[in-house]
Design a protein around this motif. Sequence first.
Motif, PDB file in Angstrom:
ATOM      1  N   UNK A 194      -5.762  -2.314  -9.001  1.00 37.27           N
ATOM      2  CA  UNK A 194      -5.473  -2.009  -7.500  1.00 37.27           C
ATOM      3  C   UNK A 194      -6.662  -1.109  -6.933  1.00 37.27           C
ATOM      4  N   UNK A 195      -6.725  -1.325  -5.715  1.00 37.94           N
ATOM      5  CA  UNK A 195      -7.765  -0.456  -4.963  1.00 37.94           C
ATOM      6  C   UNK A 195      -7.483   1.116  -4.509  1.00 37.94           C
ATOM      7  N   UNK A 239      -4.014   3.565  -1.265  1.00 38.34           N
ATOM      8  CA  UNK A 239      -3.978   2.771  -2.601  1.00 38.34           C
ATOM      9  C   UNK A 239      -3.132   1.415  -2.722  1.00 38.34           C
ATOM     10  N   UNK A 240      -3.486   0.577  -3.444  1.00 38.61           N
ATOM     11  CA  UNK A 240      -2.569  -0.522  -3.457  1.00 38.61           C
ATOM     12  C   UNK A 240      -3.296  -1.909  -3.986  1.00 38.61           C
ATOM     13  N   UNK A 241      -2.634  -3.107  -3.399  1.00 40.31           N
ATOM     14  CA  UNK A 241      -3.259  -4.313  -3.923  1.00 40.31           C
ATOM     15  C   UNK A 241      -3.184  -5.501  -2.991  1.00 40.31           C
ATOM     16  N   UNK A 265       0.919  -1.110   0.028  1.00 37.46           N
ATOM     17  CA  UNK A 265      -0.085   0.011  -0.128  1.00 37.46           C
ATOM     18  C   UNK A 265       0.801   1.266   0.068  1.00 37.46           C
ATOM     19  N   UNK A 266       0.378   2.340  -0.775  1.00 37.37           N
ATOM     20  CA  UNK A 266       0.853   3.678  -0.401  1.00 37.37           C
ATOM     21  C   UNK A 266      -0.176   4.524  -0.034  1.00 37.37           C
ATOM     22  N   UNK A 267       0.179   5.822   0.649  1.00 38.22           N
ATOM     23  CA  UNK A 267      -1.057   6.780   0.998  1.00 38.22           C
ATOM     24  C   UNK A 267      -0.694   8.069   0.219  1.00 38.22           C
ATOM     25  N   UNK A 268      -1.680   8.702  -0.199  1.00 38.19           N
ATOM     26  CA  UNK A 268      -1.580  10.119  -0.616  1.00 38.19           C
ATOM     27  C   UNK A 268      -2.789  10.704  -0.993  1.00 38.19           C
ATOM     28  N   UNK A 269      -2.741  12.059  -1.522  1.00 37.59           N
ATOM     29  CA  UNK A 269      -4.016  12.874  -1.360  1.00 37.59           C
ATOM     30  C   UNK A 269      -4.661  12.811  -2.834  1.00 37.59           C
ATOM     31  N   UNK A 270      -4.277  11.799  -3.776  1.00 42.46           N
ATOM     32  CA  UNK A 270      -5.031  11.699  -4.939  1.00 42.46           C
ATOM     33  C   UNK A 270      -5.369  10.177  -5.252  1.00 42.46           C
ATOM     34  N   UNK A 271      -6.242   9.898  -5.667  1.00 41.62           N
ATOM     35  CA  UNK A 271      -6.686   8.453  -6.289  1.00 41.62           C
ATOM     36  C   UNK A 271      -5.781   8.406  -7.324  1.00 41.62           C
TER      37      UNK A 271
END
Length: 505
Positions: A282-283, A294-296, A268-274
């Motif tokens: 990925x989700x 976001x990630x898988x 997973x990664x995290x950020x302010x954009x889809x």
Amino acid sequence: MECIITIELGTNAVRVYAFDLEGRTIGSLKGYCPTFHSEPHHSEQDADQVFITMLYVLKSLLSDVVHPKKYSVSRICFSSSMHSVLAIDRSGAPLGHAITWADNRAVAQAAELRESPFGDRLYRSTGTPIHPMSPLLKIAWIRKNEPDKFRQVYKFLSLKSYILSQLTGEYIIDHSIASATGMLNIHEVKWEDNALQYAGISESMLPDLVPIFASAGKLSKAYQSSLGLSGDVRLIAGSSDGCMATLGDGVYGEGSATITVEDSGAVRVMGDKVLEDERQRFFNYLLTEKRYVSGGPTNNGGVIFEWFTRQFSEFKNPFDIEQNMLELLDTASSVPACSEGLIFLPYLLGERAPIWNANARGVYFGINIKHEKSHFMRATIEGILYGIYSIGRMLEEHRRIDNLCINGSFGSLPFFRQMVADIYNKPVTLRSGYHSVSFGSYLLAATEMGIFPSLDVAVQSVLMTEKILPDPGNHAMYMKYYRIFERLGSKLTDEFAALASLQQA
């Protein structure tokens, strides 16, 4: 002295932690919950058994550690695995077992929806890939295959929603868990009308949407008394285990990603954009406003390691699964990297990211006369991690990843950590308290209390205490075998489908 309790409703276990207000662990306990597989595609849990286990573990930690040390519980923050569905009637009683993330019974519904233009629109609005894991598709399956049960349903809940309703009488679902249902519009943060229409349900058949910081309701007087808790203790709705683990590892922005190796696994990664992906691989799940994880996910994480242990360990102590796992790991560590040519496709539960094929099955490939149990053990671990590496490669098409954080029960094992570093050829960092889901829950609760002014500041407080560097030689060898692993998964697609058809006939 005040403290924060975190409760994680995992797939195989309930984990309860107590933290002081500075984030130091006071104590922790866990209790195991079985998953039932009545058919190969079915994965279910008894919701009341999970609730009773949670109560027992929570009461034990309070009675044995928290109350004797004179701590006063200020907050209880919840997290749980995603994609569970439990149908209840008007009295609040379950109509059967809860269906878990690993359940693939809705494979036909997923195939039909994925191939339609409607499926692409749903993916873009909800962020949830079209796959049998999705509660949207599980509900559609119940509607088609169990119409009598469907007519009796008052509400469809997640397991966490059910646990909270037992404690408070309220039916709620946090935005984060809701964003993994395939029914929440993550851009408008409301139930998606098109998804509800597809499932054949109304908004009233789902719990009320609340932010992750919201109160989950007031703890009933009966549980205040039995647990020895004040009526002032605040129950926080919390988030999903995946979002909490990402938060607990301090992952935010470009350059870093987190890997979880628990029952399942994820990158997973995290950020302010889809993150947009035309192939829907990925989700994108909502944590808070403009903060997306976001990630898988992979179905086949530690649960596959545990499966191998149960089938092939000698079990000198039949009840000590963890000790038997460690003994097998020690044996596997004596085998050279790449298991002397033995490759394992770990798809015992089908697979989610990046291949999204519920029909995929497990395969040992390249067996020769010299291979022993230790080779199979190491190949099993390598297959699990090759699957996780596939997800990381997919994410790197959209985000730069220079550094990996690792968490989860299996991620805490040195043998696993070094293999992750070698396969990715990237440094791997670890917090001193490896259980990042619980620490993420602490950070969320502490932010709600005002200890941190925001989650951005809370994330910056995470300290990594260990770094594992990759072995370039091992990486080069792993990549030669990984390419075979990747081709095998693709070449066997038709055979996976044919086998599934035979079993369904």
